[in-house]
Write a protein that holds these residues in place. Sequence first.
Motif, short mmCIF file in Angstrom:
data_model
loop_
_atom_site.label_atom_id
_atom_site.label_comp_id
_atom_site.label_asym_id
_atom_site.label_seq_id
_atom_site.Cartn_x
_atom_site.Cartn_y
_atom_site.Cartn_z
N GLU A 118 0.81 -1.22 0.00
CA GLU A 118 0.00 0.00 0.00
C GLU A 118 0.85 1.27 0.00
N THR A 119 2.17 1.11 -0.12
CA THR A 119 3.07 2.26 -0.14
C THR A 119 3.84 2.24 -1.46
N PHE A 120 4.44 3.37 -1.79
CA PHE A 120 5.20 3.46 -3.04
C PHE A 120 6.43 2.55 -2.97
N TRP A 121 7.19 2.65 -1.90
CA TRP A 121 8.40 1.84 -1.70
C TRP A 121 8.10 0.72 -0.71
N ARG A 122 8.87 -0.35 -0.78
CA ARG A 122 8.75 -1.40 0.24
C ARG A 122 9.16 -0.82 1.59
N LYS A 123 8.57 -1.34 2.61
CA LYS A 123 8.93 -0.90 3.98
C LYS A 123 9.89 -1.88 4.60
#
Length: 123
Positions: A118-123
């Motif tokens: 759900e984010t642009f980059w991996r967390k």
Amino acid sequence: METLEDFLTKIDDPQNRMRTEEIFAWVMKEFPTLEPKIAWNQPMFSDHGTYIIGFSVSKKHLAVSPEGAGITHFTDAIAEAGYDHTKLLVRIPWNGPVDFELLRKMIAFNISDKANCETFWRK
């Protein structure tokens, strides 16, 4: 810079521009659901708002960035293709072949691996 075309016009060397254009066209044909965009002055492709793969150019190579997870997952295949890499990018020399199968695998891996991201980059 707002479009891939804008980015391409900034590549001085005509052969490098044609090679980059060929790769972008290939990505859009093979993965038509990916959204091309320019962010941080670099061309990239995203899926449902999450980063999938990005590109940048230098004098000696086209850099491909599938994020660190993509590099880690494909380290052996990158070496087999004869490409140099860092933790975040793969260098495809202008004077060598493009391993489109490796690109396909990296993109497909990121699409699958980040399907619920759900984010642009991996967390």
